[in-house]
Motif scaffolding. Structure first.
Motif, PDB file in Angstrom:
ATOM      1  N   MET A 115       0.843  -1.205   0.000  1.00  0.00           N
ATOM      2  CA  MET A 115       0.000   0.000   0.000  1.00  0.00           C
ATOM      3  C   MET A 115       0.876   1.252   0.000  1.00  0.00           C
ATOM      4  O   MET A 115       1.878   1.308   0.706  1.00  0.00           O
ATOM      5  CB  MET A 115      -0.854   0.036   1.286  1.00  0.00           C
ATOM      6  CG  MET A 115      -1.908  -1.018   1.354  1.00  0.00           C
ATOM      7  SD  MET A 115      -2.809  -0.985   2.934  1.00  0.00           S
ATOM      8  CE  MET A 115      -2.024  -2.315   3.837  1.00  0.00           C
ATOM      9  N   LYS A 135       1.506   2.394  -6.979  1.00  0.00           N
ATOM     10  CA  LYS A 135       1.086   1.529  -8.102  1.00  0.00           C
ATOM     11  C   LYS A 135       0.089   2.225  -9.039  1.00  0.00           C
ATOM     12  O   LYS A 135       0.219   2.137 -10.261  1.00  0.00           O
ATOM     13  CB  LYS A 135       0.454   0.221  -7.584  1.00  0.00           C
ATOM     14  CG  LYS A 135       1.368  -0.634  -6.726  1.00  0.00           C
ATOM     15  CD  LYS A 135       0.651  -1.848  -6.164  1.00  0.00           C
ATOM     16  CE  LYS A 135      -0.451  -1.563  -5.174  1.00  0.00           C
ATOM     17  NZ  LYS A 135      -0.083  -1.249  -3.805  1.00  0.00           N
ATOM     18  N   ASP A 140      -8.614  -1.454  -7.273  1.00  0.00           N
ATOM     19  CA  ASP A 140      -9.335  -0.789  -6.173  1.00  0.00           C
ATOM     20  C   ASP A 140     -10.377   0.200  -6.702  1.00  0.00           C
ATOM     21  O   ASP A 140     -11.505   0.256  -6.205  1.00  0.00           O
ATOM     22  CB  ASP A 140      -8.357  -0.013  -5.275  1.00  0.00           C
ATOM     23  CG  ASP A 140      -7.585  -0.929  -4.344  1.00  0.00           C
ATOM     24  OD1 ASP A 140      -8.027  -2.059  -4.119  1.00  0.00           O
ATOM     25  OD2 ASP A 140      -6.531  -0.496  -3.852  1.00  0.00           O
ATOM     26  N   ARG A 170     -12.241  -9.207  -0.687  1.00  0.00           N
ATOM     27  CA  ARG A 170     -11.280 -10.127  -1.314  1.00  0.00           C
ATOM     28  C   ARG A 170     -11.940 -10.931  -2.431  1.00  0.00           C
ATOM     29  O   ARG A 170     -11.295 -11.297  -3.407  1.00  0.00           O
ATOM     30  CB  ARG A 170     -10.678 -11.069  -0.272  1.00  0.00           C
ATOM     31  CG  ARG A 170      -9.864 -10.390   0.811  1.00  0.00           C
ATOM     32  CD  ARG A 170      -8.660  -9.650   0.263  1.00  0.00           C
ATOM     33  NE  ARG A 170      -7.961  -8.868   1.298  1.00  0.00           N
ATOM     34  CZ  ARG A 170      -7.106  -7.908   1.022  1.00  0.00           C
ATOM     35  NH1 ARG A 170      -6.832  -7.559  -0.225  1.00  0.00           N
ATOM     36  NH2 ARG A 170      -6.511  -7.248   1.988  1.00  0.00           N
ATOM     37  N   GLY A 183      -2.644  -3.808  -2.628  1.00  0.00           N
ATOM     38  CA  GLY A 183      -1.464  -4.390  -1.991  1.00  0.00           C
ATOM     39  C   GLY A 183      -1.656  -5.798  -1.441  1.00  0.00           C
ATOM     40  O   GLY A 183      -0.688  -6.519  -1.194  1.00  0.00           O
ATOM     41  N   GLY A 184      -2.930  -6.198  -1.258  1.00  0.00           N
ATOM     42  CA  GLY A 184      -3.182  -7.511  -0.667  1.00  0.00           C
ATOM     43  C   GLY A 184      -3.459  -8.606  -1.689  1.00  0.00           C
ATOM     44  O   GLY A 184      -3.778  -9.745  -1.323  1.00  0.00           O
ATOM     45  N   ARG A 223      -7.253   3.594   3.819  1.00  0.00           N
ATOM     46  CA  ARG A 223      -6.947   2.156   3.826  1.00  0.00           C
ATOM     47  C   ARG A 223      -7.329   1.530   5.161  1.00  0.00           C
ATOM     48  O   ARG A 223      -6.656   1.753   6.175  1.00  0.00           O
ATOM     49  CB  ARG A 223      -5.453   1.952   3.547  1.00  0.00           C
ATOM     50  CG  ARG A 223      -5.058   2.437   2.162  1.00  0.00           C
ATOM     51  CD  ARG A 223      -3.585   2.306   1.935  1.00  0.00           C
ATOM     52  NE  ARG A 223      -3.238   2.685   0.581  1.00  0.00           N
ATOM     53  CZ  ARG A 223      -2.970   3.925   0.197  1.00  0.00           C
ATOM     54  NH1 ARG A 223      -3.021   4.930   1.057  1.00  0.00           N
ATOM     55  NH2 ARG A 223      -2.666   4.174  -1.059  1.00  0.00           N
ATOM     56  N   LEU A 265      -6.967  -1.272   6.584  1.00  0.00           N
ATOM     57  CA  LEU A 265      -6.001  -2.060   7.353  1.00  0.00           C
ATOM     58  C   LEU A 265      -4.990  -1.188   8.096  1.00  0.00           C
ATOM     59  O   LEU A 265      -4.321  -1.647   9.021  1.00  0.00           O
ATOM     60  CB  LEU A 265      -5.244  -3.045   6.446  1.00  0.00           C
ATOM     61  CG  LEU A 265      -6.098  -4.097   5.737  1.00  0.00           C
ATOM     62  CD1 LEU A 265      -5.224  -5.007   4.884  1.00  0.00           C
ATOM     63  CD2 LEU A 265      -6.874  -4.933   6.744  1.00  0.00           C
ATOM     64  N   ARG A 285       4.275  -9.970   4.070  1.00  0.00           N
ATOM     65  CA  ARG A 285       4.014  -9.908   2.632  1.00  0.00           C
ATOM     66  C   ARG A 285       5.237  -9.875   1.731  1.00  0.00           C
ATOM     67  O   ARG A 285       5.138 -10.296   0.577  1.00  0.00           O
ATOM     68  CB  ARG A 285       3.136  -8.694   2.346  1.00  0.00           C
ATOM     69  CG  ARG A 285       1.737  -8.896   2.883  1.00  0.00           C
ATOM     70  CD  ARG A 285       0.909  -7.704   2.574  1.00  0.00           C
ATOM     71  NE  ARG A 285      -0.462  -7.867   3.011  1.00  0.00           N
ATOM     72  CZ  ARG A 285      -1.390  -6.968   2.775  1.00  0.00           C
ATOM     73  NH1 ARG A 285      -1.094  -5.878   2.093  1.00  0.00           N
ATOM     74  NH2 ARG A 285      -2.620  -7.161   3.204  1.00  0.00           N
TER      75      ARG A 285
HETATM   76  C1  S3P Z   1      -4.975  -3.450   0.712  1.00  0.00           C
HETATM   77  C2  S3P Z   1      -4.467  -2.507  -0.159  1.00  0.00           C
HETATM   78  C3  S3P Z   1      -5.283  -1.436  -0.733  1.00  0.00           C
HETATM   79  C4  S3P Z   1      -6.739  -1.885  -0.855  1.00  0.00           C
HETATM   80  C5  S3P Z   1      -7.244  -2.349   0.475  1.00  0.00           C
HETATM   81  C6  S3P Z   1      -6.426  -3.512   1.037  1.00  0.00           C
HETATM   82  C7  S3P Z   1      -4.052  -4.454   1.285  1.00  0.00           C
HETATM   83  O1  S3P Z   1      -4.787  -1.060  -2.011  1.00  0.00           O
HETATM   84  O2  S3P Z   1      -6.861  -2.893  -1.809  1.00  0.00           O
HETATM   85  O3  S3P Z   1      -7.220  -1.272   1.364  1.00  0.00           O
HETATM   86  O4  S3P Z   1      -4.516  -5.458   1.849  1.00  0.00           O
HETATM   87  O5  S3P Z   1      -2.819  -4.253   1.159  1.00  0.00           O
HETATM   88  P1  S3P Z   1      -3.461  -0.156  -2.235  1.00  0.00           P
HETATM   89  O6  S3P Z   1      -2.287  -1.077  -2.254  1.00  0.00           O
HETATM   90  O7  S3P Z   1      -3.686   0.469  -3.570  1.00  0.00           O
HETATM   91  O8  S3P Z   1      -3.406   0.831  -1.149  1.00  0.00           O
END
Ligand code: S3P
Length: 174
Positions: free
Chosen positions: A12, A16, A35, A59, A81-82, A119, A121, A138
């Motif tokens: 995150m 990107k 996203d 997810r 990012g996930g 975000r 998380l 990660r």
């Molecule tokens: C997440 C990253 C976020 C978004 C969500 C979860 C993650 O995207 O998908 O908040 O789990 O790393 P970015 O990487 O664009 O911030």
């Protein structure tokens, strides 16, 4: 013109979306921000989706997009990012895509997102600690999925963009 998707992965706040959009313009192909697409489709922010439906639902939406994306190459795709947490996402995207990992230091990530509460998380008291905890889990996953790694810790957006554009343009020749 490339035939495969170019998939940007990384933690995150590493840039990107901004970089992906610029690269897509440079190489003249479509751009998908997973996203943004999820938020537009749901007409909700990521925070609202997590709050109302929970992370597993988010997810699932993310996974559906990964499935579809592999059928719609070529695109530059900025992932959340996930995305690397689910091996099936990697499998879908790898069928027709090349993964570029934007590797960033935790200091730079913190600097980029310390004032941003979009975000879920990272909506915690100690953001720095949470970033380090998640990075530890990660980094091995980003590394495992990456076809190409670009260390962006000490370079800024314009340089990162031209570096990735060059990588893709050189790919076309092979
Ligand atoms: C997440 C990253 C976020 C978004 C969500 C979860 C993650 O995207 O998908 O908040 O789990 O790393 P970015 O990487 O664009 O911030």
């Amino acid at each position: 013109m490339i035939k495969k998707n170019i998939i940007l992965i990384g933690f995150m706040g590493c840039g990107k979306s901004t970089i992906g959009k610029k690269v897509s313009v440079n190489i003249g192909c479509k751009f998908l921000d997973t996203d943004l697409k999820i938020q537009n489709d749901m007409n909700m922010t990521i925070n609202e989706i997590f709050e109302k439906y929970g992370e597993p639902y988010f997810r699932k939406l993310e996974k559906d997009l990964c499935k579809k994306a592999s059928l719609n190459a070529p695109m530059v795709i900025a992932t959340g990012g996930g995305i690397i947490k689910d091996p099936e996402n990697i499998d879908f995207l790898k069928t027709n895509g090349i993964f570029i990992y934007l590797k960033s230091s935790s200091e730079k990530i913190y600097k980029n997102i310390k004032n941003d509460n979009s975000r879920p998380l990272l909506n915690v008291k100690n953001k720095k600690e949470k970033i380090n905890e998640l990075l530890e889990q990660r980094i091995p996953l980003y590394e495992k999925s990456a076809d190409i790694t670009v260390d962006i810790s000490n370079i800024e957006i314009p340089e990162i963009t031209s570096c990735i554009t060059d990588i893709i343009n050189n790919m076309e020749k092979i």
